[in-house]
Design an enzyme around this catalytic site. Structure first.
Site, PDB file in Angstrom:
ATOM      1  N   LYS A  76       0.859  -1.186   0.000  1.00 29.79           N
ATOM      2  CA  LYS A  76       0.000   0.000   0.000  1.00 29.79           C
ATOM      3  C   LYS A  76       0.898   1.240   0.000  1.00 29.79           C
ATOM      4  CE  LYS A  76      -3.880   1.988   2.671  1.00 29.79           C
ATOM      5  NZ  LYS A  76      -4.721   1.846   3.882  1.00 29.79           N
ATOM      6  N   SER A 151      -9.838   1.942   3.053  1.00 29.43           N
ATOM      7  CA  SER A 151      -8.933   2.694   2.212  1.00 29.43           C
ATOM      8  C   SER A 151      -7.932   1.834   1.438  1.00 29.43           C
ATOM      9  CB  SER A 151      -8.152   3.701   3.066  1.00 29.43           C
ATOM     10  OG  SER A 151      -7.244   3.032   3.933  1.00 29.43           O
ATOM     11  N   SER A 175     -10.064  -0.449   7.161  1.00 28.89           N
ATOM     12  CA  SER A 175      -9.429  -0.248   5.852  1.00 28.89           C
ATOM     13  C   SER A 175      -8.724  -1.464   5.256  1.00 28.89           C
ATOM     14  CB  SER A 175      -8.437   0.912   5.916  1.00 28.89           C
ATOM     15  OG  SER A 175      -9.122   2.140   5.916  1.00 28.89           O
TER      16      SER A 175
END
Lengths: 484, 95
Positions: A76, A151, A175
Protein backbone atom coordinates in the site's frame (compact mmCIF):
# COMPACT_ATOMS: atom_id res chain seq x y z
CA UNK A 1 0.43 -19.16 -12.48
CA UNK A 2 -1.28 -15.94 -11.28
CA UNK A 3 -4.21 -17.79 -9.71
CA UNK A 4 -1.90 -19.70 -7.37
CA UNK A 5 -1.75 -18.81 -3.70
CA UNK A 6 1.38 -17.46 -2.05
CA UNK A 7 1.83 -20.88 -0.47
CA UNK A 8 1.64 -22.64 -3.85
CA UNK A 9 4.06 -20.13 -5.39
CA UNK A 10 6.42 -20.64 -2.48
CA UNK A 11 6.29 -24.40 -3.11
CA UNK A 12 6.81 -23.94 -6.86
CA UNK A 13 9.87 -21.77 -6.21
CA UNK A 14 11.26 -24.28 -3.74
CA UNK A 15 10.75 -27.13 -6.21
CA UNK A 16 12.48 -25.17 -8.96
CA UNK A 17 9.36 -25.23 -11.15
CA UNK A 18 9.61 -21.49 -11.68
CA UNK A 19 12.15 -18.79 -10.92
CA UNK A 20 11.40 -15.58 -9.07
CA UNK A 21 12.39 -13.64 -12.18
CA UNK A 22 9.83 -15.53 -14.31
CA UNK A 23 7.18 -15.08 -11.66
CA UNK A 24 7.89 -11.40 -11.19
CA UNK A 25 7.86 -10.75 -14.94
CA UNK A 26 4.55 -12.60 -15.22
CA UNK A 27 2.88 -10.36 -12.65
CA UNK A 28 4.48 -7.20 -14.07
CA UNK A 29 3.06 -8.16 -17.49
CA UNK A 30 -0.38 -8.70 -15.99
CA UNK A 31 -0.26 -5.32 -14.27
CA UNK A 32 0.74 -3.65 -17.55
CA UNK A 33 -2.02 -5.41 -19.45
CA UNK A 34 -4.90 -5.30 -16.96
CA UNK A 35 -4.36 -2.56 -14.40
CA UNK A 36 -5.44 0.33 -16.66
CA UNK A 37 -9.01 -0.94 -16.13
CA UNK A 38 -8.64 -1.28 -12.37
CA UNK A 39 -6.23 1.52 -11.36
CA UNK A 40 -4.96 -0.46 -8.40
CA UNK A 41 -1.34 0.70 -8.65
CA UNK A 42 0.05 4.20 -8.21
CA UNK A 43 3.64 3.18 -8.92
CA UNK A 44 4.99 -0.01 -10.52
CA UNK A 45 8.62 -0.62 -9.56
CA UNK A 46 9.55 -2.82 -12.51
CA UNK A 47 13.31 -2.34 -12.51
CA UNK A 48 13.67 -2.76 -8.76
CA UNK A 49 11.34 -5.78 -8.75
CA UNK A 50 13.40 -7.57 -11.37
CA UNK A 51 16.62 -6.79 -9.48
CA UNK A 52 15.07 -8.12 -6.25
CA UNK A 53 13.88 -11.23 -8.10
CA UNK A 54 17.36 -11.85 -9.49
CA UNK A 55 18.84 -11.53 -5.99
CA UNK A 56 16.16 -13.90 -4.67
CA UNK A 57 17.00 -16.50 -7.30
CA UNK A 58 20.68 -16.21 -6.39
CA UNK A 59 19.84 -16.59 -2.70
CA UNK A 60 17.95 -19.76 -3.47
CA UNK A 61 20.86 -21.22 -5.44
CA UNK A 62 23.12 -20.37 -2.50
CA UNK A 63 20.78 -22.30 -0.20
CA UNK A 64 19.70 -19.26 1.85
CA UNK A 65 16.04 -19.07 0.85
CA UNK A 66 13.20 -18.46 3.34
CA UNK A 67 9.63 -19.67 2.71
CA UNK A 68 8.91 -16.33 1.05
CA UNK A 69 12.13 -15.72 -0.89
CA UNK A 70 11.24 -14.62 -4.41
CA UNK A 71 7.47 -14.30 -4.07
CA UNK A 72 6.25 -10.93 -5.37
CA UNK A 73 3.78 -8.73 -3.46
CA UNK A 74 2.59 -5.12 -3.52
CA UNK A 75 2.71 -2.51 -0.77
CA UNK A 76 0.00 0.00 0.00
CA UNK A 77 1.35 3.44 -0.88
CA UNK A 78 1.22 4.44 2.79
CA UNK A 79 4.42 2.50 3.58
CA UNK A 80 7.66 4.39 3.04
CA UNK A 81 9.84 2.69 0.44
CA UNK A 82 13.38 3.96 0.11
CA UNK A 83 14.06 5.64 -3.22
CA UNK A 84 10.49 5.06 -4.42
CA UNK A 85 7.62 7.55 -4.52
CA UNK A 86 5.44 7.22 -1.42
CA UNK A 87 2.38 9.37 -2.07
CA UNK A 88 -0.32 8.22 0.38
CA UNK A 89 -2.50 8.93 -2.70
CA UNK A 90 -2.21 12.67 -2.02
CA UNK A 91 -1.15 15.60 -4.15
CA UNK A 92 0.69 16.67 -0.99
CA UNK A 93 3.15 13.79 -1.41
CA UNK A 94 3.05 13.39 -5.20
CA UNK A 95 6.73 14.40 -5.30
CA UNK A 96 7.81 12.55 -2.14
CA UNK A 97 10.57 9.98 -2.58
CA UNK A 98 10.88 8.27 0.78
CA UNK A 99 14.42 8.40 2.19
CA UNK A 100 13.95 5.20 4.22
CA UNK A 101 11.94 1.97 4.39
CA UNK A 102 9.08 1.34 6.78
CA UNK A 103 9.87 -1.48 9.22
CA UNK A 104 7.23 -3.66 7.50
CA UNK A 105 8.93 -3.12 4.14
CA UNK A 106 12.37 -3.71 5.63
CA UNK A 107 11.27 -6.99 7.24
CA UNK A 108 9.70 -8.19 4.00
CA UNK A 109 12.80 -7.26 2.02
CA UNK A 110 14.87 -9.20 4.55
CA UNK A 111 12.64 -12.25 3.98
CA UNK A 112 13.49 -12.04 0.26
CA UNK A 113 10.03 -10.85 -0.85
CA UNK A 114 9.92 -8.94 -4.16
CA UNK A 115 8.02 -5.61 -4.33
CA UNK A 116 5.97 -5.19 -7.54
CA UNK A 117 4.89 -1.65 -6.72
CA UNK A 118 2.76 0.64 -4.58
CA UNK A 119 -1.00 0.36 -4.50
CA UNK A 120 -3.70 2.99 -4.73
CA UNK A 121 -5.73 3.96 -1.67
CA UNK A 122 -7.96 6.65 -0.24
CA UNK A 123 -5.97 9.83 0.37
CA UNK A 124 -4.11 9.46 3.68
CA UNK A 125 -6.24 6.32 4.26
CA UNK A 126 -9.35 8.45 4.83
CA UNK A 127 -12.22 6.77 3.04
CA UNK A 128 -14.19 3.58 2.56
CA UNK A 129 -14.48 3.55 -1.23
CA UNK A 130 -11.09 4.52 -2.66
CA UNK A 131 -12.68 7.52 -4.32
CA UNK A 132 -10.63 10.13 -2.43
CA UNK A 133 -7.34 9.18 -4.13
CA UNK A 134 -5.49 11.97 -5.97
CA UNK A 135 -4.79 9.33 -8.64
CA UNK A 136 -8.43 8.51 -9.29
CA UNK A 137 -10.70 5.81 -7.93
CA UNK A 138 -9.89 2.09 -7.95
CA UNK A 139 -12.48 -0.12 -9.67
CA UNK A 140 -13.83 -3.31 -8.14
CA UNK A 141 -12.58 -6.19 -10.36
CA UNK A 142 -15.92 -7.99 -9.85
CA UNK A 143 -17.84 -5.09 -11.36
CA UNK A 144 -15.90 -2.05 -12.51
CA UNK A 145 -18.91 0.23 -11.93
CA UNK A 146 -18.53 -0.52 -8.21
CA UNK A 147 -16.09 0.62 -5.56
CA UNK A 148 -13.51 -1.82 -4.18
CA UNK A 149 -13.91 -0.45 -0.65
CA UNK A 150 -11.24 1.47 1.16
CA UNK A 151 -8.93 2.69 2.21
CA UNK A 152 -6.73 -0.24 1.10
CA UNK A 153 -8.81 -0.57 -2.09
CA UNK A 154 -5.83 -0.79 -4.45
CA UNK A 155 -4.30 -3.66 -2.47
CA UNK A 156 -7.64 -5.49 -2.33
CA UNK A 157 -8.37 -5.00 -6.05
CA UNK A 158 -4.83 -6.01 -7.09
CA UNK A 159 -5.11 -9.31 -5.18
CA UNK A 160 -8.69 -9.94 -6.36
CA UNK A 161 -7.67 -9.36 -10.01
CA UNK A 162 -4.62 -11.58 -9.44
CA UNK A 163 -2.27 -8.74 -10.39
CA UNK A 164 -0.31 -9.54 -7.24
CA UNK A 165 -0.42 -12.72 -5.14
CA UNK A 166 -0.71 -10.65 -1.96
CA UNK A 167 -0.39 -7.10 -0.67
CA UNK A 168 0.03 -5.13 2.51
CA UNK A 169 -2.70 -2.90 3.87
CA UNK A 170 -3.44 -0.73 6.88
CA UNK A 171 -6.58 -0.61 8.95
CA UNK A 172 -7.62 2.34 11.12
CA UNK A 173 -11.40 1.80 11.05
CA UNK A 174 -11.81 -1.14 8.69
CA UNK A 175 -9.43 -0.25 5.85
CA UNK A 176 -8.09 -3.81 5.43
CA UNK A 177 -11.24 -5.80 6.23
CA UNK A 178 -13.89 -3.77 4.37
CA UNK A 179 -12.08 -3.73 0.98
CA UNK A 180 -11.15 -7.40 1.49
CA UNK A 181 -14.85 -8.08 1.94
CA UNK A 182 -15.92 -6.05 -1.09
CA UNK A 183 -13.24 -7.61 -3.34
CA UNK A 184 -13.57 -11.23 -2.19
CA UNK A 185 -10.17 -11.69 -0.57
CA UNK A 186 -8.78 -12.42 2.90
CA UNK A 187 -7.66 -9.45 5.01
CA UNK A 188 -6.29 -9.52 8.55
CA UNK A 189 -6.06 -6.55 10.91
CA UNK A 190 -3.76 -7.67 13.72
CA UNK A 191 -3.96 -6.57 17.36
CA UNK A 192 -2.87 -2.96 17.89
CA UNK A 193 0.88 -3.08 18.55
CA UNK A 194 1.49 -6.43 16.83
CA UNK A 195 2.96 -5.00 13.61
CA UNK A 196 5.27 -1.98 13.61
CA UNK A 197 3.82 1.38 12.58
CA UNK A 198 7.26 2.86 11.93
CA UNK A 199 7.52 4.33 8.44
CA UNK A 200 3.79 3.91 7.86
CA UNK A 201 2.40 7.39 7.22
CA UNK A 202 0.36 8.13 10.35
CA UNK A 203 -3.38 8.76 10.22
CA UNK A 204 -4.72 8.03 13.73
CA UNK A 205 -1.84 6.70 15.78
CA UNK A 206 -3.89 5.00 18.51
CA UNK A 207 -5.85 3.02 15.90
CA UNK A 208 -3.56 2.41 12.89
CA UNK A 209 -2.40 -1.14 12.32
CA UNK A 210 -0.81 -2.87 9.29
CA UNK A 211 -1.70 -6.34 8.07
CA UNK A 212 -1.70 -8.78 5.16
CA UNK A 213 -4.23 -8.94 2.28
CA UNK A 214 -4.15 -12.31 0.55
CA UNK A 215 -6.19 -15.01 -1.20
CA UNK A 216 -6.19 -17.32 1.82
CA UNK A 217 -5.77 -17.40 5.59
CA UNK A 218 -2.76 -19.66 5.10
CA UNK A 219 -1.10 -16.96 2.98
CA UNK A 220 -1.95 -14.35 5.62
CA UNK A 221 -0.24 -16.56 8.21
CA UNK A 222 2.89 -16.77 6.05
CA UNK A 223 3.02 -12.99 5.67
CA UNK A 224 2.32 -12.41 9.37
CA UNK A 225 5.38 -14.51 10.15
CA UNK A 226 7.41 -11.95 8.19
CA UNK A 227 5.58 -8.76 9.31
CA UNK A 228 4.83 -9.13 13.02
CA UNK A 229 7.15 -8.38 15.89
CA UNK A 230 8.44 -5.84 18.35
CA UNK A 231 10.03 -2.69 16.96
CA UNK A 232 11.85 -0.31 19.29
CA UNK A 233 11.27 2.44 16.72
CA UNK A 234 7.48 2.27 17.25
CA UNK A 235 6.69 3.57 20.74
CA UNK A 236 3.43 1.59 20.93
CA UNK A 237 4.82 -1.68 19.56
CA UNK A 238 4.20 -4.61 21.92
CA UNK A 239 7.14 -6.71 23.07
CA UNK A 240 5.68 -10.19 23.18
CA UNK A 241 6.79 -13.30 21.33
CA UNK A 242 5.64 -13.87 17.75
CA UNK A 243 4.25 -17.39 17.28
CA UNK A 244 4.56 -19.36 14.04
CA UNK A 245 1.17 -18.39 12.60
CA UNK A 246 1.10 -21.44 10.33
CA UNK A 247 1.51 -23.94 13.20
CA UNK A 248 -2.15 -24.21 14.30
CA UNK A 249 -3.91 -23.65 10.96
CA UNK A 250 -5.35 -27.15 10.81
CA UNK A 251 -6.47 -27.47 14.44
CA UNK A 252 -10.00 -28.92 14.56
CA UNK A 253 -12.78 -26.53 15.57
CA UNK A 254 -14.61 -28.92 17.90
CA UNK A 255 -15.91 -27.00 20.88
CA UNK A 256 -15.11 -23.57 19.40
CA UNK A 257 -17.50 -21.04 20.96
CA UNK A 258 -18.64 -18.42 18.43
CA UNK A 259 -20.27 -15.25 19.74
CA UNK A 260 -22.93 -13.66 17.56
CA UNK A 261 -23.55 -10.05 18.60
CA UNK A 262 -27.19 -9.16 18.08
CA UNK A 263 -26.16 -5.60 17.17
CA UNK A 264 -24.39 -6.95 14.05
CA UNK A 265 -27.57 -8.44 12.59
CA UNK A 266 -30.03 -5.57 13.06
CA UNK A 267 -31.45 -2.89 10.77
CA UNK A 268 -29.06 -1.55 8.19
CA UNK A 269 -27.68 -4.96 7.21
CA UNK A 270 -28.34 -5.79 3.56
CA UNK A 271 -30.52 -8.92 3.36
CA UNK A 272 -28.31 -10.66 0.77
CA UNK A 273 -25.20 -10.00 2.87
CA UNK A 274 -26.99 -11.24 6.00
CA UNK A 275 -27.95 -14.48 4.28
CA UNK A 276 -24.39 -15.22 3.12
CA UNK A 277 -23.09 -14.60 6.63
CA UNK A 278 -25.75 -16.86 8.20
CA UNK A 279 -24.82 -19.66 5.80
CA UNK A 280 -21.15 -19.33 6.72
CA UNK A 281 -22.00 -19.49 10.42
CA UNK A 282 -24.14 -22.59 9.79
CA UNK A 283 -21.11 -24.28 8.22
CA UNK A 284 -19.08 -23.55 11.36
CA UNK A 285 -21.75 -25.30 13.38
CA UNK A 286 -21.27 -28.36 11.16
CA UNK A 287 -17.54 -28.15 11.83
CA UNK A 288 -18.16 -28.58 15.54
CA UNK A 289 -18.53 -25.01 16.79
CA UNK A 290 -21.25 -23.89 19.18
CA UNK A 291 -23.07 -20.59 18.74
CA UNK A 292 -23.57 -18.18 21.61
CA UNK A 293 -25.81 -15.10 21.46
CA UNK A 294 -23.95 -12.09 22.85
CA UNK A 295 -24.43 -8.35 23.17
CA UNK A 296 -22.10 -5.49 22.35
CA UNK A 297 -24.45 -2.75 23.56
CA UNK A 298 -22.17 0.21 22.78
CA UNK A 299 -21.64 -0.69 19.12
CA UNK A 300 -23.80 2.25 18.01
CA UNK A 301 -21.38 4.65 19.72
CA UNK A 302 -18.30 3.36 17.91
CA UNK A 303 -18.78 5.51 14.80
CA UNK A 304 -19.42 8.79 16.66
CA UNK A 305 -16.47 8.12 18.99
CA UNK A 306 -14.24 7.17 16.05
CA UNK A 307 -15.09 10.42 14.25
CA UNK A 308 -13.70 12.33 17.22
CA UNK A 309 -10.62 10.21 18.01
CA UNK A 310 -9.44 9.60 14.42
CA UNK A 311 -9.81 13.20 13.12
CA UNK A 312 -8.30 14.61 16.33
CA UNK A 313 -5.21 12.44 15.95
CA UNK A 314 -5.13 13.09 12.19
CA UNK A 315 -5.24 16.86 12.65
CA UNK A 316 -2.15 16.56 14.83
CA UNK A 317 -0.34 13.99 12.63
CA UNK A 318 -1.00 15.88 9.41
CA UNK A 319 0.34 19.17 10.78
CA UNK A 320 3.76 17.97 9.57
CA UNK A 321 2.67 18.60 5.98
CA UNK A 322 3.37 22.32 5.91
CA UNK A 323 5.28 22.88 2.68
CA UNK A 324 8.59 23.42 4.48
CA UNK A 325 10.65 20.22 4.65
CA UNK A 326 9.08 17.90 2.08
CA UNK A 327 6.00 17.47 -0.06
CA UNK A 328 3.93 20.06 -1.90
CA UNK A 329 4.68 23.78 -1.60
CA UNK A 330 2.39 26.41 -3.12
CA UNK A 331 3.71 28.81 -5.75
CA UNK A 332 4.99 32.26 -4.67
CA UNK A 333 3.92 32.36 -1.01
CA UNK A 334 3.41 35.92 0.28
CA UNK A 335 4.51 35.10 3.81
CA UNK A 336 4.88 32.10 6.12
CA UNK A 337 1.17 31.89 6.94
CA UNK A 338 0.27 32.03 3.28
CA UNK A 339 2.85 29.29 2.65
CA UNK A 340 1.22 27.01 5.26
CA UNK A 341 -2.37 27.74 4.31
CA UNK A 342 -2.07 27.49 0.56
CA UNK A 343 0.34 24.51 0.57
CA UNK A 344 -2.13 22.63 2.77
CA UNK A 345 -5.27 24.01 1.11
CA UNK A 346 -3.99 23.06 -2.36
CA UNK A 347 -2.15 19.87 -1.37
CA UNK A 348 -4.93 18.10 0.57
CA UNK A 349 -8.18 16.80 -0.90
CA UNK A 350 -11.66 17.58 0.40
CA UNK A 351 -12.12 14.63 2.75
CA UNK A 352 -8.71 15.09 4.34
CA UNK A 353 -9.42 18.79 4.93
CA UNK A 354 -12.78 17.96 6.47
CA UNK A 355 -11.22 15.53 8.92
CA UNK A 356 -8.42 17.92 9.84
CA UNK A 357 -11.03 20.59 10.58
CA UNK A 358 -13.22 18.24 12.65
CA UNK A 359 -10.15 17.21 14.63
CA UNK A 360 -8.95 20.77 15.07
CA UNK A 361 -12.38 21.77 16.35
CA UNK A 362 -12.59 18.78 18.75
CA UNK A 363 -9.20 19.63 20.23
CA UNK A 364 -9.67 23.41 20.36
CA UNK A 365 -9.89 25.35 23.61
CA UNK A 366 -13.11 24.67 25.50
CA UNK A 367 -14.12 21.59 23.51
CA UNK A 368 -11.49 19.02 24.54
CA UNK A 369 -13.51 17.52 27.44
CA UNK A 370 -16.78 17.44 25.52
CA UNK A 371 -15.28 15.70 22.49
CA UNK A 372 -11.89 14.01 22.79
CA UNK A 373 -12.07 13.03 26.46
CA UNK A 374 -15.67 11.93 26.11
CA UNK A 375 -14.78 9.83 23.05
CA UNK A 376 -11.91 8.18 24.94
CA UNK A 377 -14.31 7.25 27.73
CA UNK A 378 -16.76 5.78 25.24
CA UNK A 379 -13.82 3.89 23.78
CA UNK A 380 -13.37 2.23 27.17
CA UNK A 381 -17.07 1.24 27.17
CA UNK A 382 -16.64 -0.37 23.74
CA UNK A 383 -13.57 -2.28 24.93
CA UNK A 384 -15.40 -3.40 28.09
CA UNK A 385 -18.20 -4.85 25.94
CA UNK A 386 -15.68 -7.02 24.11
CA UNK A 387 -13.86 -8.03 27.32
CA UNK A 388 -17.19 -9.17 28.76
CA UNK A 389 -18.06 -11.13 25.59
CA UNK A 390 -14.70 -12.90 25.46
CA UNK A 391 -15.32 -14.36 28.93
CA UNK A 392 -17.80 -16.73 27.26
CA UNK A 393 -16.70 -17.06 23.63
CA UNK A 394 -13.49 -17.74 21.68
CA UNK A 395 -14.27 -15.66 18.60
CA UNK A 396 -17.00 -13.28 17.49
CA UNK A 397 -18.55 -13.50 14.01
CA UNK A 398 -20.70 -11.30 11.84
CA UNK A 399 -20.66 -9.39 8.57
CA UNK A 400 -17.58 -7.30 7.72
CA UNK A 401 -19.61 -4.64 5.96
CA UNK A 402 -23.38 -3.96 5.90
CA UNK A 403 -23.34 -4.08 2.10
CA UNK A 404 -21.46 -5.48 -0.90
CA UNK A 405 -19.62 -3.12 -3.28
CA UNK A 406 -21.72 -0.04 -3.93
CA UNK A 407 -21.69 2.05 -7.12
CA UNK A 408 -18.90 4.55 -7.70
CA UNK A 409 -20.16 8.00 -6.74
CA UNK A 410 -23.14 6.65 -4.80
CA UNK A 411 -21.98 7.89 -1.40
CA UNK A 412 -19.25 10.31 -2.46
CA UNK A 413 -21.27 13.46 -1.73
CA UNK A 414 -22.53 12.37 1.68
CA UNK A 415 -19.64 11.78 4.09
CA UNK A 416 -21.87 10.57 6.94
CA UNK A 417 -23.49 7.78 4.87
CA UNK A 418 -19.98 6.70 3.82
CA UNK A 419 -18.86 6.64 7.47
CA UNK A 420 -21.74 4.34 8.41
CA UNK A 421 -20.43 1.61 6.08
CA UNK A 422 -17.73 0.89 8.69
CA UNK A 423 -20.20 0.10 11.48
CA UNK A 424 -19.01 -3.49 12.06
CA UNK A 425 -15.29 -2.87 11.71
CA UNK A 426 -14.69 0.37 13.63
CA UNK A 427 -15.44 -0.99 17.11
CA UNK A 428 -12.64 -3.54 16.61
CA UNK A 429 -10.12 -0.73 16.06
CA UNK A 430 -11.52 1.23 18.99
CA UNK A 431 -10.88 -1.80 21.23
CA UNK A 432 -7.54 -2.61 19.53
CA UNK A 433 -8.54 -6.21 18.81
CA UNK A 434 -7.58 -8.38 15.82
CA UNK A 435 -10.14 -9.10 13.10
CA UNK A 436 -10.15 -10.92 9.79
CA UNK A 437 -12.47 -10.80 6.78
CA UNK A 438 -12.77 -13.88 4.58
CA UNK A 439 -14.78 -14.41 1.39
CA UNK A 440 -18.05 -16.19 2.28
CA UNK A 441 -20.15 -15.96 -0.87
CA UNK A 442 -21.72 -13.64 -3.41
CA UNK A 443 -24.73 -11.35 -3.23
CA UNK A 444 -25.92 -9.97 -6.59
CA UNK A 445 -22.67 -11.30 -8.12
CA UNK A 446 -20.55 -9.27 -5.69
CA UNK A 447 -18.37 -10.74 -2.92
CA UNK A 448 -19.45 -10.75 0.73
CA UNK A 449 -17.03 -11.08 3.63
CA UNK A 450 -17.44 -12.84 6.96
CA UNK A 451 -15.73 -11.01 9.80
CA UNK A 452 -14.12 -12.98 12.63
CA UNK A 453 -12.97 -11.00 15.66
CA UNK A 454 -10.55 -12.44 18.20
CA UNK A 455 -9.21 -11.61 21.62
CA UNK A 456 -5.95 -9.64 22.01
CA UNK A 457 -2.97 -11.31 20.26
CA UNK A 458 -5.14 -14.27 19.22
CA UNK A 459 -4.32 -13.90 15.50
CA UNK A 460 -3.24 -17.56 15.28
CA UNK A 461 -6.72 -18.66 16.31
CA UNK A 462 -8.39 -16.31 13.81
CA UNK A 463 -6.21 -17.74 11.05
CA UNK A 464 -7.02 -21.30 12.19
CA UNK A 465 -10.77 -20.59 12.20
CA UNK A 466 -10.55 -18.91 8.79
CA UNK A 467 -8.36 -21.65 7.33
CA UNK A 468 -10.74 -24.46 8.34
CA UNK A 469 -13.58 -22.66 6.56
CA UNK A 470 -11.43 -22.28 3.45
CA UNK A 471 -10.74 -26.04 3.50
CA UNK A 472 -14.50 -26.60 3.15
CA UNK A 473 -15.37 -23.83 0.67
CA UNK A 474 -13.87 -22.31 -2.46
CA UNK A 475 -15.09 -18.71 -2.29
CA UNK A 476 -11.51 -17.56 -1.69
CA UNK A 477 -10.40 -19.26 -4.94
CA UNK A 478 -12.96 -17.55 -7.15
CA UNK A 479 -11.58 -15.01 -9.59
CA UNK A 480 -13.66 -12.31 -11.32
CA UNK A 481 -14.31 -13.46 -14.92
CA UNK A 482 -12.30 -10.72 -16.64
CA UNK A 483 -9.17 -11.66 -14.68
CA UNK A 484 -9.06 -15.47 -14.82
CA UNK B 1 -24.12 21.41 17.00
CA UNK B 2 -24.47 23.38 13.81
CA UNK B 3 -21.51 25.55 12.87
CA UNK B 4 -21.78 28.87 11.09
CA UNK B 5 -19.50 30.27 8.42
CA UNK B 6 -17.55 32.25 10.97
CA UNK B 7 -16.79 29.12 13.00
CA UNK B 8 -15.53 27.37 9.88
CA UNK B 9 -13.31 30.30 8.93
CA UNK B 10 -11.83 30.23 12.43
CA UNK B 11 -11.29 26.45 12.41
CA UNK B 12 -9.67 26.64 8.97
CA UNK B 13 -7.31 29.31 10.29
CA UNK B 14 -6.42 27.23 13.36
CA UNK B 15 -5.71 24.26 11.06
CA UNK B 16 -3.74 26.51 8.67
CA UNK B 17 -5.91 25.46 5.75
CA UNK B 18 -6.98 27.79 3.00
CA UNK B 19 -10.65 27.29 2.25
CA UNK B 20 -11.88 29.37 -0.68
CA UNK B 21 -14.83 31.70 0.03
CA UNK B 22 -16.85 29.76 -2.51
CA UNK B 23 -16.31 26.53 -0.51
CA UNK B 24 -17.16 27.88 2.94
CA UNK B 25 -20.87 27.23 2.71
CA UNK B 26 -20.60 23.60 1.55
CA UNK B 27 -17.84 22.97 4.11
CA UNK B 28 -20.00 24.42 6.88
CA UNK B 29 -22.88 22.16 5.93
CA UNK B 30 -20.77 18.99 5.81
CA UNK B 31 -18.87 19.70 9.02
CA UNK B 32 -22.18 20.36 10.76
CA UNK B 33 -23.58 17.04 9.59
CA UNK B 34 -20.48 15.23 10.90
CA UNK B 35 -20.82 17.02 14.24
CA UNK B 36 -24.46 15.91 14.27
CA UNK B 37 -23.24 12.33 14.11
CA UNK B 38 -20.70 12.94 16.87
CA UNK B 39 -23.36 14.43 19.14
CA UNK B 40 -24.73 10.95 19.85
CA UNK B 41 -21.85 10.67 22.32
CA UNK B 42 -23.53 13.14 24.66
CA UNK B 43 -26.11 10.57 25.75
CA UNK B 44 -23.52 7.94 26.67
CA UNK B 45 -23.22 7.39 30.44
CA UNK B 46 -19.51 7.82 31.15
CA UNK B 47 -19.44 8.97 34.79
CA UNK B 48 -16.46 7.37 36.48
CA UNK B 49 -15.21 5.77 33.25
CA UNK B 50 -11.46 5.96 32.78
CA UNK B 51 -10.56 7.45 29.35
CA UNK B 52 -8.79 4.93 27.13
CA UNK B 53 -5.64 6.00 25.28
CA UNK B 54 -4.11 2.60 24.50
CA UNK B 55 -5.91 -0.74 24.01
CA UNK B 56 -3.67 -2.65 26.41
CA UNK B 57 -3.04 0.38 28.65
CA UNK B 58 0.66 0.29 27.79
CA UNK B 59 2.76 3.21 29.00
CA UNK B 60 5.51 5.04 27.18
CA UNK B 61 8.69 2.96 27.04
CA UNK B 62 11.92 4.55 28.22
CA UNK B 63 15.34 3.91 26.71
CA UNK B 64 18.92 4.74 27.55
CA UNK B 65 19.69 8.41 26.94
CA UNK B 66 22.14 7.81 24.12
CA UNK B 67 22.31 9.05 20.54
CA UNK B 68 20.67 6.54 18.19
CA UNK B 69 19.84 8.71 15.19
CA UNK B 70 22.41 8.94 12.45
CA UNK B 71 22.90 12.03 10.30
CA UNK B 72 20.78 12.09 7.12
CA UNK B 73 20.59 15.85 6.61
CA UNK B 74 21.83 15.93 3.02
CA UNK B 75 19.58 13.07 2.02
CA UNK B 76 16.51 14.59 3.68
CA UNK B 77 17.17 18.00 2.20
CA UNK B 78 17.26 16.60 -1.32
CA UNK B 79 13.47 16.27 -1.17
CA UNK B 80 12.84 19.68 0.43
CA UNK B 81 11.15 22.46 -1.56
CA UNK B 82 13.91 25.01 -0.81
CA UNK B 83 17.19 24.80 1.13
CA UNK B 84 20.40 26.77 1.38
CA UNK B 85 23.57 26.01 3.30
CA UNK B 86 21.95 23.10 5.11
CA UNK B 87 18.91 25.13 6.19
CA UNK B 88 15.27 24.95 5.12
CA UNK B 89 14.08 28.17 3.50
CA UNK B 90 10.72 29.84 4.17
CA UNK B 91 9.47 33.36 3.43
CA UNK B 92 11.01 36.02 5.66
CA UNK B 93 9.46 35.98 9.16
CA UNK B 94 11.39 38.76 10.96
CA UNK B 95 11.90 42.12 9.30
Amino acid sequence: MHTKTLKALSNALAAGEVSSQELTRHFLDRIKQLDPGVNSFITVTEEQALAQAKAADEQRVAGNATALTGVPIAHKDIFCTRGVKTSCASKMLDNFIAPYNATVVEKMNDAGIVTLGKTNMDEFAMGSSNETSFYGPVKNPWNTDCVPGGSSGGSAAAVAARLAPAATGTDTGGSIRQPASLCGITGLKPTYGRVSRWGMIAFASSLDQAGPMTQTAEDAALLMNAMAGFDPKDSTSTDIEVPDYTADLNKPLDGLRIGLPKEFFEDGLDAGVGQVVQEAIALYEKLGATLVDIELPNTHLSIPAYYVVAPAEASSNLSRFDGVRFGYRCKDPLDLEDLYKRSRGEGFGEEVKRRIMIGTYALSAGYYDAYYLKAQKVRRLIKNDFDEAFKNVDVIMGPTSPNAGFKLGEKASDPVSMYLSDIYTISVNMAGLPGISIPAGLSNSLPVGLQIIGNYFDEARLLNVAHRYQQETDWHAQVPAAFV
Amino acid sequence: MALDKEDVTKIAHLARLQVADSEIEATTERLSSILGLIEQLEAAPTDGVEPMAHPTDAVQRLREDVVTETNHRDEYQQIAPATEGGLYLVPKVIE
